[in-house]
Design a protein around this motif. Sequence first.
Motif, PDB file in Angstrom:
ATOM      1  N   TYR A 153     -22.121 -51.465  16.404  1.00 48.11           N
ATOM      2  CA  TYR A 153     -21.182 -51.640  17.506  1.00 48.11           C
ATOM      3  C   TYR A 153     -20.859 -50.308  18.163  1.00 48.11           C
ATOM      4  CZ  TYR A 153     -20.684 -56.588  16.985  1.00 48.11           C
ATOM      5  OH  TYR A 153     -20.965 -57.941  16.985  1.00 48.11           O
ATOM      6  N   THR A 154     -20.968 -50.304  19.486  1.00 49.17           N
ATOM      7  CA  THR A 154     -20.640 -49.116  20.262  1.00 49.17           C
ATOM      8  C   THR A 154     -19.136 -48.862  20.170  1.00 49.17           C
ATOM      9  OG1 THR A 154     -20.309 -50.421  22.281  1.00 49.17           O
ATOM     10  CG2 THR A 154     -22.531 -49.581  21.859  1.00 49.17           C
ATOM     11  N   SER A 155     -18.729 -47.688  20.606  1.00 52.92           N
ATOM     12  CA  SER A 155     -17.330 -47.292  20.464  1.00 52.92           C
ATOM     13  C   SER A 155     -16.395 -48.135  21.311  1.00 52.92           C
ATOM     14  CB  SER A 155     -17.173 -45.823  20.853  1.00 52.92           C
ATOM     15  OG  SER A 155     -17.502 -45.631  22.223  1.00 52.92           O
ATOM     16  N   GLY A 156     -16.921 -48.763  22.375  1.00 55.36           N
ATOM     17  CA  GLY A 156     -16.047 -49.530  23.265  1.00 55.36           C
ATOM     18  C   GLY A 156     -15.261 -48.651  24.217  1.00 55.36           C
ATOM     19  N   SER A 157     -15.698 -47.383  24.381  1.00 54.51           N
ATOM     20  CA  SER A 157     -14.961 -46.451  25.233  1.00 54.51           C
ATOM     21  C   SER A 157     -14.983 -46.861  26.699  1.00 54.51           C
ATOM     22  CB  SER A 157     -15.547 -45.042  25.083  1.00 54.51           C
ATOM     23  OG  SER A 157     -16.928 -45.037  25.404  1.00 54.51           O
ATOM     24  N   THR A 158     -15.987 -47.657  27.096  1.00 58.04           N
ATOM     25  CA  THR A 158     -16.052 -48.115  28.479  1.00 58.04           C
ATOM     26  C   THR A 158     -15.779 -49.610  28.592  1.00 58.04           C
ATOM     27  OG1 THR A 158     -18.448 -48.437  28.267  1.00 58.04           O
ATOM     28  CG2 THR A 158     -17.699 -46.309  29.102  1.00 58.04           C
ATOM     29  N   GLY A 159     -15.134 -50.189  27.595  1.00 59.35           N
ATOM     30  CA  GLY A 159     -14.832 -51.620  27.593  1.00 59.35           C
ATOM     31  C   GLY A 159     -14.922 -52.160  26.185  1.00 59.35           C
ATOM     32  N   THR A 160     -15.135 -53.479  26.072  1.00 56.01           N
ATOM     33  CA  THR A 160     -15.239 -54.101  24.758  1.00 56.01           C
ATOM     34  C   THR A 160     -16.486 -53.614  24.022  1.00 56.01           C
ATOM     35  OG1 THR A 160     -14.154 -56.071  25.639  1.00 56.01           O
ATOM     36  CG2 THR A 160     -15.310 -56.311  23.554  1.00 56.01           C
ATOM     37  N   ALA A 161     -16.334 -53.332  22.743  1.00 61.33           N
ATOM     38  CA  ALA A 161     -17.466 -52.854  21.941  1.00 61.33           C
ATOM     39  C   ALA A 161     -18.605 -53.866  21.959  1.00 61.33           C
ATOM     40  CB  ALA A 161     -17.019 -52.596  20.509  1.00 61.33           C
ATOM     41  N   LYS A 162     -19.831 -53.363  22.173  1.00 57.55           N
ATOM     42  CA  LYS A 162     -21.018 -54.213  22.208  1.00 57.55           C
ATOM     43  C   LYS A 162     -21.804 -54.011  20.919  1.00 57.55           C
ATOM     44  CE  LYS A 162     -22.512 -52.366  26.077  1.00 57.55           C
ATOM     45  NZ  LYS A 162     -21.357 -51.543  26.513  1.00 57.55           N
ATOM     46  N   GLY A 163     -22.429 -55.083  20.434  1.00 64.92           N
ATOM     47  CA  GLY A 163     -23.247 -55.000  19.238  1.00 64.92           C
ATOM     48  C   GLY A 163     -24.700 -54.758  19.589  1.00 64.92           C
ATOM     49  N   VAL A 164     -25.206 -53.583  19.250  1.00 65.29           N
ATOM     50  CA  VAL A 164     -26.618 -53.270  19.485  1.00 65.29           C
ATOM     51  C   VAL A 164     -27.426 -53.837  18.316  1.00 65.29           C
ATOM     52  CG1 VAL A 164     -28.318 -51.426  19.764  1.00 65.29           C
ATOM     53  CG2 VAL A 164     -26.034 -51.196  20.786  1.00 65.29           C
ATOM     54  N   THR A 165     -28.413 -54.660  18.642  1.00 63.87           N
ATOM     55  CA  THR A 165     -29.219 -55.348  17.633  1.00 63.87           C
ATOM     56  C   THR A 165     -30.432 -54.505  17.289  1.00 63.87           C
ATOM     57  OG1 THR A 165     -28.544 -57.438  18.658  1.00 63.87           O
ATOM     58  CG2 THR A 165     -30.337 -57.529  17.063  1.00 63.87           C
ATOM     59  N   VAL A 166     -30.546 -54.108  16.018  1.00 66.70           N
ATOM     60  CA  VAL A 166     -31.653 -53.244  15.595  1.00 66.70           C
ATOM     61  C   VAL A 166     -32.501 -53.959  14.565  1.00 66.70           C
ATOM     62  CG1 VAL A 166     -30.482 -51.082  16.119  1.00 66.70           C
ATOM     63  CG2 VAL A 166     -30.191 -52.108  13.870  1.00 66.70           C
ATOM     64  N   SER A 167     -33.787 -53.660  14.584  1.00 63.88           N
ATOM     65  CA  SER A 167     -34.733 -54.245  13.634  1.00 63.88           C
ATOM     66  C   SER A 167     -34.967 -53.288  12.469  1.00 63.88           C
ATOM     67  CB  SER A 167     -36.068 -54.535  14.332  1.00 63.88           C
ATOM     68  OG  SER A 167     -36.719 -53.313  14.665  1.00 63.88           O
ATOM     69  N   HIS A 168     -35.626 -53.795  11.429  1.00 67.98           N
ATOM     70  CA  HIS A 168     -36.039 -52.929  10.326  1.00 67.98           C
ATOM     71  C   HIS A 168     -36.977 -51.838  10.841  1.00 67.98           C
ATOM     72  CE1 HIS A 168     -34.360 -55.291   6.961  1.00 67.98           C
ATOM     73  NE2 HIS A 168     -34.600 -56.337   7.739  1.00 67.98           N
ATOM     74  N   ASP A 169     -37.883 -52.195  11.730  1.00 69.06           N
ATOM     75  CA  ASP A 169     -38.798 -51.199  12.299  1.00 69.06           C
ATOM     76  C   ASP A 169     -38.020 -50.092  12.999  1.00 69.06           C
ATOM     77  OD1 ASP A 169     -41.076 -52.497  11.407  1.00 69.06           O
ATOM     78  OD2 ASP A 169     -41.459 -53.524  13.310  1.00 69.06           O
ATOM     79  N   ASN A 170     -36.993 -50.463  13.771  1.00 68.83           N
ATOM     80  CA  ASN A 170     -36.172 -49.462  14.461  1.00 68.83           C
ATOM     81  C   ASN A 170     -35.557 -48.477  13.479  1.00 68.83           C
ATOM     82  OD1 ASN A 170     -34.733 -51.906  16.777  1.00 68.83           O
ATOM     83  ND2 ASN A 170     -36.559 -50.649  17.012  1.00 68.83           N
ATOM     84  N   LEU A 171     -34.915 -49.007  12.447  1.00 66.75           N
ATOM     85  CA  LEU A 171     -34.198 -48.157  11.497  1.00 66.75           C
ATOM     86  C   LEU A 171     -35.145 -47.266  10.706  1.00 66.75           C
ATOM     87  CD1 LEU A 171     -31.498 -50.649  10.151  1.00 66.75           C
ATOM     88  CD2 LEU A 171     -31.197 -48.833  11.839  1.00 66.75           C
ATOM     89  N   LEU A 172     -36.280 -47.824  10.293  1.00 60.88           N
ATOM     90  CA  LEU A 172     -37.236 -47.027   9.521  1.00 60.88           C
ATOM     91  C   LEU A 172     -37.897 -45.959  10.393  1.00 60.88           C
ATOM     92  CD1 LEU A 172     -38.957 -49.697   7.248  1.00 60.88           C
ATOM     93  CD2 LEU A 172     -37.196 -48.047   6.624  1.00 60.88           C
ATOM     94  N   TYR A 200     -25.517 -42.496  14.416  1.00 64.44           N
ATOM     95  CA  TYR A 200     -25.831 -41.133  13.962  1.00 64.44           C
ATOM     96  C   TYR A 200     -25.545 -40.992  12.462  1.00 64.44           C
ATOM     97  CZ  TYR A 200     -25.401 -35.916  14.410  1.00 64.44           C
ATOM     98  OH  TYR A 200     -25.513 -34.555  14.300  1.00 64.44           O
ATOM     99  N   GLY A 201     -24.410 -41.510  12.025  1.00 61.58           N
ATOM    100  CA  GLY A 201     -24.063 -41.441  10.607  1.00 61.58           C
ATOM    101  C   GLY A 201     -24.977 -42.278   9.739  1.00 61.58           C
ATOM    102  N   LEU A 202     -25.325 -43.491  10.212  1.00 68.84           N
ATOM    103  CA  LEU A 202     -26.233 -44.349   9.451  1.00 68.84           C
ATOM    104  C   LEU A 202     -27.618 -43.737   9.362  1.00 68.84           C
ATOM    105  CD1 LEU A 202     -26.883 -46.997   7.989  1.00 68.84           C
ATOM    106  CD2 LEU A 202     -27.271 -48.051  10.234  1.00 68.84           C
ATOM    107  N   ASN A 203     -28.097 -43.190  10.474  1.00 70.45           N
ATOM    108  CA  ASN A 203     -29.421 -42.572  10.479  1.00 70.45           C
ATOM    109  C   ASN A 203     -29.485 -41.403   9.501  1.00 70.45           C
ATOM    110  OD1 ASN A 203     -31.076 -40.097  11.860  1.00 70.45           O
ATOM    111  ND2 ASN A 203     -32.194 -42.024  12.050  1.00 70.45           N
ATOM    112  N   GLN A 204     -28.391 -40.657   9.389  1.00 76.47           N
ATOM    113  CA  GLN A 204     -28.356 -39.535   8.454  1.00 76.47           C
ATOM    114  C   GLN A 204     -28.591 -40.013   7.021  1.00 76.47           C
ATOM    115  OE1 GLN A 204     -24.480 -37.852   7.789  1.00 76.47           O
ATOM    116  NE2 GLN A 204     -25.292 -35.825   7.321  1.00 76.47           N
ATOM    117  N   VAL A 205     -27.960 -41.119   6.650  1.00 75.76           N
ATOM    118  CA  VAL A 205     -28.125 -41.658   5.297  1.00 75.76           C
ATOM    119  C   VAL A 205     -29.550 -42.170   5.092  1.00 75.76           C
ATOM    120  CG1 VAL A 205     -27.411 -43.501   3.731  1.00 75.76           C
ATOM    121  CG2 VAL A 205     -25.697 -42.227   5.021  1.00 75.76           C
ATOM    122  N   LEU A 206     -30.051 -42.951   6.047  1.00 74.44           N
ATOM    123  CA  LEU A 206     -31.385 -43.538   5.883  1.00 74.44           C
ATOM    124  C   LEU A 206     -32.475 -42.467   5.885  1.00 74.44           C
ATOM    125  CD1 LEU A 206     -31.091 -46.784   8.060  1.00 74.44           C
ATOM    126  CD2 LEU A 206     -30.647 -46.466   5.608  1.00 74.44           C
ATOM    127  N   ALA A 207     -32.304 -41.414   6.689  1.00 69.28           N
ATOM    128  CA  ALA A 207     -33.284 -40.319   6.682  1.00 69.28           C
ATOM    129  C   ALA A 207     -33.276 -39.610   5.330  1.00 69.28           C
ATOM    130  CB  ALA A 207     -32.980 -39.331   7.809  1.00 69.28           C
TER     131      ALA A 207
END
Length: 394
Positions: A153-172, A200-207
Amino acid sequence: MDTPTYTVADLLTANADRTPDHTAVIDGPTRISYAELHDRARRCARLVARRVGPGDRIAILLPRGVDALAAYFGAHLAGAVPVFVHEQLRPRQVGHIMAHADARLVFTTTRHHHLLDAEALPGGAIVDVDTLRESPLPTAVPRIGRDVAGLIYTSGSTGTAKGVTVSHDNLLAGATIVRDYLHLNSRDRTLAVLPWSFDYGLNQVLATFAAGATVVTQRSLFGPDICRALAATEATGLAGVSSLWSALAGPLGQLPLPALRYITNSGGPLAPATIEQIRTAQRHLDIYLMYGLTEAFRSTYLDPAQVADRPTSIGRAIPNTEILVLDDGARPCPPGVTGELVHRGPTVALGYWNDPDTTATVFRPHPRPPVGVPAETVVYSGDYVRADADGYLY
Protein backbone atom coordinates in the motif's frame (compact mmCIF):
# COMPACT_ATOMS: atom_id res chain seq x y z
CA MET A 1 23.61 -28.08 -5.51
CA ASP A 2 21.64 -24.91 -4.84
CA THR A 3 17.90 -25.12 -4.23
CA PRO A 4 16.13 -23.23 -7.04
CA THR A 5 14.23 -20.06 -6.14
CA TYR A 6 10.97 -19.54 -8.02
CA THR A 7 8.72 -17.91 -5.41
CA VAL A 8 9.25 -15.76 -2.34
CA ALA A 9 8.81 -18.76 -0.03
CA ASP A 10 11.77 -20.40 -1.79
CA LEU A 11 14.09 -17.66 -0.47
CA LEU A 12 13.58 -19.05 3.04
CA THR A 13 13.36 -22.71 2.06
CA ALA A 14 16.56 -22.59 -0.02
CA ASN A 15 18.54 -21.04 2.84
CA ALA A 16 17.07 -23.51 5.36
CA ASP A 17 18.20 -26.35 3.08
CA ARG A 18 21.62 -24.94 2.20
CA THR A 19 22.76 -23.24 5.43
CA PRO A 20 20.27 -24.28 8.14
CA ASP A 21 22.41 -23.08 11.05
CA HIS A 22 23.30 -19.68 9.59
CA THR A 23 21.71 -16.76 11.45
CA ALA A 24 18.72 -15.42 9.54
CA VAL A 25 17.54 -12.76 12.00
CA ILE A 26 19.01 -10.92 14.96
CA ASP A 27 16.07 -9.44 16.86
CA GLY A 28 17.38 -7.78 20.01
CA PRO A 29 18.77 -10.59 22.19
CA THR A 30 17.16 -13.24 19.96
CA ARG A 31 19.16 -14.93 17.22
CA ILE A 32 17.30 -17.32 14.98
CA SER A 33 18.72 -19.55 12.27
CA TYR A 34 17.27 -20.14 8.84
CA ALA A 35 16.12 -23.60 9.93
CA GLU A 36 14.39 -22.18 13.01
CA LEU A 37 12.71 -19.39 11.03
CA HIS A 38 11.57 -21.94 8.46
CA ASP A 39 10.03 -24.06 11.21
CA ARG A 40 8.19 -21.05 12.65
CA ALA A 41 6.97 -20.08 9.18
CA ARG A 42 5.64 -23.61 8.57
CA ARG A 43 3.72 -23.39 11.86
CA CYS A 44 2.11 -20.13 10.74
CA ALA A 45 1.44 -21.74 7.36
CA ARG A 46 -0.49 -24.60 8.98
CA LEU A 47 -2.88 -22.13 10.62
CA VAL A 48 -3.26 -20.09 7.42
CA ALA A 49 -3.96 -23.20 5.33
CA ARG A 50 -6.64 -24.36 7.77
CA ARG A 51 -8.50 -21.03 7.76
CA VAL A 52 -8.20 -19.52 4.28
CA GLY A 53 -7.60 -20.58 0.70
CA PRO A 54 -4.76 -19.94 -1.77
CA GLY A 55 -4.76 -16.35 -2.97
CA ASP A 56 -6.60 -14.99 0.07
CA ARG A 57 -5.05 -11.91 1.65
CA ILE A 58 -3.39 -12.17 5.08
CA ALA A 59 -2.64 -8.95 6.99
CA ILE A 60 0.46 -8.71 9.18
CA LEU A 61 0.16 -6.02 11.85
CA LEU A 62 3.32 -6.64 13.85
CA PRO A 63 6.58 -4.91 14.77
CA ARG A 64 9.58 -5.68 12.59
CA GLY A 65 11.03 -8.91 13.90
CA VAL A 66 11.00 -12.70 13.87
CA ASP A 67 7.22 -13.02 14.34
CA ALA A 68 6.51 -10.73 11.39
CA LEU A 69 8.87 -12.65 9.10
CA ALA A 70 7.46 -16.01 10.23
CA ALA A 71 3.94 -14.81 9.44
CA TYR A 72 5.07 -13.36 6.09
CA PHE A 73 6.81 -16.50 4.87
CA GLY A 74 4.12 -18.67 6.47
CA ALA A 75 1.49 -16.94 4.36
CA HIS A 76 3.57 -17.64 1.25
CA LEU A 77 4.07 -21.29 2.17
CA ALA A 78 0.28 -21.62 2.49
CA GLY A 79 -0.26 -20.00 -0.91
CA ALA A 80 -1.83 -16.87 0.60
CA VAL A 81 -1.03 -13.23 -0.18
CA PRO A 82 0.61 -11.37 2.73
CA VAL A 83 0.00 -7.66 3.29
CA PHE A 84 2.22 -5.81 5.76
CA VAL A 85 0.31 -3.10 7.65
CA HIS A 86 2.35 -0.37 9.34
CA GLU A 87 1.72 -0.50 13.08
CA GLN A 88 1.87 3.30 13.37
CA LEU A 89 -1.14 3.89 11.13
CA ARG A 90 -4.38 5.20 12.60
CA PRO A 91 -7.37 2.83 13.02
CA ARG A 92 -9.12 4.46 10.05
CA GLN A 93 -6.10 3.83 7.80
CA VAL A 94 -5.74 0.25 9.02
CA GLY A 95 -9.45 -0.29 8.44
CA HIS A 96 -9.16 0.99 4.87
CA ILE A 97 -6.32 -1.41 4.05
CA MET A 98 -8.06 -4.38 5.70
CA ALA A 99 -11.30 -3.70 3.83
CA HIS A 100 -9.71 -2.83 0.50
CA ALA A 101 -7.51 -5.94 0.54
CA ASP A 102 -10.44 -8.04 1.84
CA ALA A 103 -8.05 -9.53 4.40
CA ARG A 104 -9.37 -12.83 5.75
CA LEU A 105 -6.87 -13.15 8.59
CA VAL A 106 -4.57 -10.82 10.54
CA PHE A 107 -1.46 -11.77 12.50
CA THR A 108 -1.02 -9.31 15.36
CA THR A 109 -0.61 -8.94 19.12
CA THR A 110 -3.02 -7.77 21.81
CA ARG A 111 -1.14 -4.46 21.86
CA HIS A 112 -2.50 -3.68 18.39
CA HIS A 113 -6.11 -4.82 18.84
CA HIS A 114 -7.22 -1.20 19.27
CA LEU A 115 -6.26 -0.57 15.63
CA LEU A 116 -8.64 -3.25 14.35
CA ASP A 117 -12.38 -3.21 13.79
CA ALA A 118 -13.11 -6.74 14.98
CA GLU A 119 -16.74 -6.51 13.86
CA ALA A 120 -15.66 -5.91 10.27
CA LEU A 121 -13.51 -9.05 10.20
CA PRO A 122 -14.65 -12.64 9.69
CA GLY A 123 -15.04 -14.70 12.86
CA GLY A 124 -11.74 -15.91 14.28
CA ALA A 125 -9.76 -13.69 11.90
CA ILE A 126 -7.50 -12.16 14.55
CA VAL A 127 -4.51 -14.36 15.37
CA ASP A 128 -2.30 -13.39 18.31
CA VAL A 129 1.19 -14.64 17.50
CA ASP A 130 1.97 -14.91 21.21
CA THR A 131 -0.57 -17.72 21.56
CA LEU A 132 0.10 -19.51 18.27
CA ARG A 133 0.41 -23.27 18.75
CA GLU A 134 0.47 -25.23 15.51
CA SER A 135 2.31 -28.19 14.03
CA PRO A 136 4.32 -27.42 10.87
CA LEU A 137 2.69 -27.52 7.44
CA PRO A 138 4.38 -30.53 5.78
CA THR A 139 4.65 -29.09 2.25
CA ALA A 140 4.17 -25.71 0.63
CA VAL A 141 1.05 -24.98 -1.42
CA PRO A 142 2.19 -24.83 -5.08
CA ARG A 143 2.53 -21.35 -6.57
CA ILE A 144 4.31 -20.02 -9.64
CA GLY A 145 6.25 -16.84 -10.28
CA ARG A 146 3.44 -14.98 -12.04
CA ASP A 147 1.00 -15.50 -9.15
CA VAL A 148 0.16 -12.58 -6.86
CA ALA A 149 2.67 -12.45 -3.99
CA GLY A 150 1.54 -9.38 -2.09
CA LEU A 151 -0.17 -6.02 -1.91
CA ILE A 152 1.99 -3.04 -1.03
CA TYR A 153 0.00 0.00 0.00
CA THR A 154 1.23 3.43 -1.01
CA SER A 155 1.51 6.13 1.63
CA GLY A 156 -1.74 7.79 0.56
CA SER A 157 -0.01 11.18 0.53
CA THR A 158 -1.98 12.19 -2.56
CA GLY A 159 -5.28 10.58 -1.51
CA THR A 160 -6.50 7.19 -0.34
CA ALA A 161 -3.75 4.57 -0.11
CA LYS A 162 -3.67 2.30 -3.17
CA GLY A 163 -2.66 -1.36 -3.10
CA VAL A 164 0.07 -2.14 -5.61
CA THR A 165 -0.24 -5.78 -6.70
CA VAL A 166 3.12 -7.55 -7.01
CA SER A 167 3.97 -11.03 -8.25
CA HIS A 168 6.57 -13.49 -6.99
CA ASP A 169 8.58 -12.70 -10.13
CA ASN A 170 8.49 -8.98 -9.27
CA LEU A 171 9.73 -9.50 -5.72
CA LEU A 172 12.45 -11.98 -6.66
CA ALA A 173 13.70 -9.83 -9.54
CA GLY A 174 13.93 -6.81 -7.24
CA ALA A 175 15.70 -8.85 -4.56
CA THR A 176 18.31 -10.37 -6.86
CA ILE A 177 19.00 -7.15 -8.77
CA VAL A 178 19.62 -5.18 -5.57
CA ARG A 179 21.60 -8.06 -4.03
CA ASP A 180 23.91 -8.04 -7.04
CA TYR A 181 24.64 -4.33 -7.34
CA LEU A 182 25.11 -3.98 -3.56
CA HIS A 183 27.46 -7.01 -3.73
CA LEU A 184 25.67 -8.74 -0.85
CA ASN A 185 26.94 -12.09 0.40
CA SER A 186 26.18 -14.44 3.26
CA ARG A 187 28.53 -12.58 5.62
CA ASP A 188 26.49 -9.38 5.39
CA ARG A 189 24.30 -8.10 8.20
CA THR A 190 21.59 -5.65 7.17
CA LEU A 191 20.22 -3.31 9.83
CA ALA A 192 16.49 -2.97 9.10
CA VAL A 193 14.98 0.32 10.27
CA LEU A 194 12.46 0.91 7.45
CA PRO A 195 8.87 -0.39 7.69
CA TRP A 196 8.31 -3.66 5.86
CA SER A 197 5.01 -2.26 4.59
CA PHE A 198 7.22 0.10 2.51
CA ASP A 199 8.51 -1.43 -0.73
CA TYR A 200 12.02 -0.15 0.01
CA GLY A 201 12.04 -1.79 3.44
CA LEU A 202 10.63 -5.09 2.14
CA ASN A 203 13.12 -5.19 -0.72
CA GLN A 204 15.96 -4.70 1.76
CA VAL A 205 14.91 -7.83 3.66
CA LEU A 206 14.33 -9.96 0.56
CA ALA A 207 17.65 -8.90 -0.99
CA THR A 208 19.39 -9.88 2.24
CA PHE A 209 17.70 -13.29 2.20
CA ALA A 210 18.55 -13.68 -1.51
CA ALA A 211 22.20 -13.48 -0.42
CA GLY A 212 21.70 -15.92 2.48
CA ALA A 213 22.71 -13.08 4.80
CA THR A 214 21.35 -11.81 8.14
CA VAL A 215 18.64 -9.25 8.89
CA VAL A 216 19.16 -7.25 12.08
CA THR A 217 15.99 -5.57 13.34
CA GLN A 218 16.13 -2.09 14.85
CA ARG A 219 13.00 -0.41 16.22
CA SER A 220 14.35 2.83 17.67
CA LEU A 221 14.81 5.56 15.05
CA PHE A 222 16.82 7.80 17.40
CA GLY A 223 20.10 8.50 15.61
CA PRO A 224 22.50 7.58 18.45
CA ASP A 225 20.53 4.34 19.08
CA ILE A 226 20.90 3.34 15.42
CA CYS A 227 24.64 4.03 15.51
CA ARG A 228 25.06 2.00 18.69
CA ALA A 229 23.14 -0.88 17.06
CA LEU A 230 25.35 -0.66 13.96
CA ALA A 231 28.44 -0.96 16.16
CA ALA A 232 27.09 -3.64 18.52
CA THR A 233 25.83 -5.97 15.78
CA GLU A 234 28.66 -5.24 13.32
CA ALA A 235 26.05 -4.45 10.67
CA THR A 236 27.44 -4.07 7.15
CA GLY A 237 24.56 -2.21 5.48
CA LEU A 238 21.82 0.30 6.24
CA ALA A 239 19.01 1.63 4.04
CA GLY A 240 17.35 4.95 4.78
CA VAL A 241 15.52 7.99 3.48
CA SER A 242 16.76 11.57 3.42
CA SER A 243 15.19 12.56 6.76
CA LEU A 244 16.93 9.64 8.47
CA TRP A 245 20.31 10.53 6.99
CA SER A 246 19.91 14.14 8.08
CA ALA A 247 19.35 12.89 11.65
CA LEU A 248 22.21 10.37 11.42
CA ALA A 249 24.87 12.52 9.77
CA GLY A 250 26.09 13.90 13.10
CA PRO A 251 25.92 10.71 15.21
CA LEU A 252 27.71 8.74 12.47
CA GLY A 253 30.84 10.71 13.33
CA GLN A 254 30.77 9.71 17.01
CA LEU A 255 31.57 6.01 16.68
CA PRO A 256 34.00 4.00 14.54
CA LEU A 257 31.97 1.65 12.34
CA PRO A 258 34.55 -0.45 10.47
CA ALA A 259 32.05 -3.22 9.61
CA LEU A 260 29.58 -0.85 7.93
CA ARG A 261 30.51 -0.97 4.25
CA TYR A 262 27.53 0.71 2.51
CA ILE A 263 24.42 2.83 2.95
CA THR A 264 21.58 3.43 0.50
CA ASN A 265 19.17 6.33 0.04
CA SER A 266 15.83 6.39 -1.77
CA GLY A 267 12.41 7.99 -1.38
CA GLY A 268 13.73 11.50 -2.09
CA PRO A 269 17.01 13.29 -2.87
CA LEU A 270 19.85 13.46 -0.37
CA ALA A 271 21.31 16.95 0.03
CA PRO A 272 24.94 17.24 -1.13
CA ALA A 273 25.85 18.79 2.25
CA THR A 274 24.48 15.70 4.05
CA ILE A 275 26.38 13.41 1.68
CA GLU A 276 29.60 15.28 2.43
CA GLN A 277 28.95 15.12 6.18
CA ILE A 278 28.45 11.34 6.00
CA ARG A 279 31.54 10.89 3.83
CA THR A 280 33.60 12.87 6.32
CA ALA A 281 32.25 10.86 9.27
CA GLN A 282 32.83 7.43 7.73
CA ARG A 283 35.24 7.78 4.81
CA HIS A 284 35.25 4.07 3.97
CA LEU A 285 31.50 3.92 3.21
CA ASP A 286 30.02 3.24 -0.20
CA ILE A 287 27.01 5.54 -0.66
CA TYR A 288 24.32 4.39 -3.09
CA LEU A 289 21.90 7.10 -4.24
CA MET A 290 18.78 5.50 -5.70
CA TYR A 291 15.36 6.27 -7.12
CA GLY A 292 12.35 3.99 -6.95
CA LEU A 293 8.58 3.93 -6.96
CA THR A 294 6.24 1.41 -5.36
CA GLU A 295 4.86 0.41 -8.76
CA ALA A 296 8.27 -0.88 -9.88
CA PHE A 297 10.44 -1.06 -6.73
CA ARG A 298 13.85 0.24 -7.75
CA SER A 299 14.46 2.08 -11.02
CA THR A 300 17.91 3.64 -10.82
CA TYR A 301 21.05 3.79 -8.72
CA LEU A 302 24.24 5.83 -8.78
CA ASP A 303 27.48 3.91 -8.49
CA PRO A 304 29.30 5.04 -5.32
CA ALA A 305 32.34 5.92 -7.43
CA GLN A 306 30.26 8.66 -9.09
CA VAL A 307 28.81 10.24 -5.94
CA ALA A 308 31.57 12.83 -5.46
CA ASP A 309 31.24 14.06 -9.05
CA ARG A 310 27.45 13.70 -9.41
CA PRO A 311 25.95 14.15 -5.92
CA THR A 312 22.56 15.29 -7.25
CA SER A 313 22.13 12.45 -9.76
CA ILE A 314 19.86 9.42 -9.25
CA GLY A 315 22.18 7.44 -11.49
CA ARG A 316 21.26 5.15 -14.33
CA ALA A 317 18.93 2.18 -14.76
CA ILE A 318 19.38 -0.77 -12.42
CA PRO A 319 20.44 -4.04 -14.13
CA ASN A 320 17.89 -5.77 -16.37
CA THR A 321 15.87 -2.57 -16.58
CA GLU A 322 15.35 0.19 -19.15
CA ILE A 323 14.53 3.75 -18.12
CA LEU A 324 12.95 5.97 -20.77
CA VAL A 325 12.66 9.75 -20.60
CA LEU A 326 9.63 10.67 -22.71
CA ASP A 327 7.89 13.90 -23.70
CA ASP A 328 4.12 14.37 -23.71
CA GLY A 329 3.94 12.65 -27.10
CA ALA A 330 5.79 9.56 -25.81
CA ARG A 331 8.88 10.55 -27.81
CA PRO A 332 12.38 10.12 -26.32
CA CYS A 333 13.82 13.32 -24.89
CA PRO A 334 17.37 14.25 -25.93
CA PRO A 335 20.01 14.88 -23.23
CA GLY A 336 19.27 17.96 -21.15
CA VAL A 337 15.54 17.98 -21.95
CA THR A 338 13.09 17.17 -19.16
CA GLY A 339 10.58 14.36 -19.62
CA GLU A 340 8.63 11.77 -17.67
CA LEU A 341 10.50 8.79 -16.27
CA VAL A 342 9.04 5.56 -17.68
CA HIS A 343 10.18 2.21 -16.28
CA ARG A 344 10.46 -1.05 -18.25
CA GLY A 345 11.62 -4.31 -16.70
CA PRO A 346 10.84 -7.38 -14.57
CA THR A 347 9.95 -5.39 -11.44
CA VAL A 348 6.96 -3.67 -13.07
CA ALA A 349 4.02 -4.58 -10.83
CA LEU A 350 0.75 -6.14 -11.97
CA GLY A 351 -1.29 -2.99 -11.34
CA TYR A 352 -3.42 -1.56 -8.55
CA TRP A 353 -5.61 -3.94 -6.58
CA ASN A 354 -9.28 -3.60 -7.60
CA ASP A 355 -8.62 -0.31 -9.41
CA PRO A 356 -8.65 -0.88 -13.18
CA ASP A 357 -9.07 2.81 -14.05
CA THR A 358 -5.96 3.99 -12.19
CA THR A 359 -4.09 0.92 -13.39
CA ALA A 360 -4.82 1.85 -17.00
CA THR A 361 -3.48 5.37 -16.40
CA VAL A 362 -0.15 4.35 -14.85
CA PHE A 363 0.51 0.88 -16.30
CA ARG A 364 0.41 1.27 -20.08
CA PRO A 365 1.66 -0.55 -23.17
CA HIS A 366 5.25 0.18 -24.11
CA PRO A 367 4.97 3.21 -26.45
CA ARG A 368 8.06 2.29 -28.49
CA PRO A 369 8.63 -1.48 -28.10
CA PRO A 370 11.88 -2.94 -29.40
CA VAL A 371 11.54 -4.82 -32.67
CA GLY A 372 10.59 -8.44 -32.15
CA VAL A 373 9.71 -8.06 -28.47
CA PRO A 374 6.18 -9.13 -27.45
CA ALA A 375 3.86 -6.44 -26.13
CA GLU A 376 4.68 -5.50 -22.54
CA THR A 377 3.53 -3.08 -19.89
CA VAL A 378 5.62 -0.20 -18.57
CA VAL A 379 5.08 2.19 -15.66
CA TYR A 380 4.62 5.92 -16.16
CA SER A 381 6.05 7.30 -12.92
CA GLY A 382 4.60 10.80 -12.98
CA ASP A 383 8.09 12.04 -12.03
CA TYR A 384 10.11 14.25 -14.37
CA VAL A 385 13.82 13.87 -15.01
CA ARG A 386 16.52 14.81 -17.47
CA ALA A 387 19.57 12.88 -18.63
CA ASP A 388 23.03 14.33 -19.18
CA ALA A 389 25.24 13.47 -22.14
CA ASP A 390 26.57 10.39 -20.32
CA GLY A 391 23.10 9.05 -19.53
CA TYR A 392 23.03 9.96 -15.83
CA LEU A 393 19.61 11.04 -14.64
CA TYR A 394 18.69 14.05 -12.52
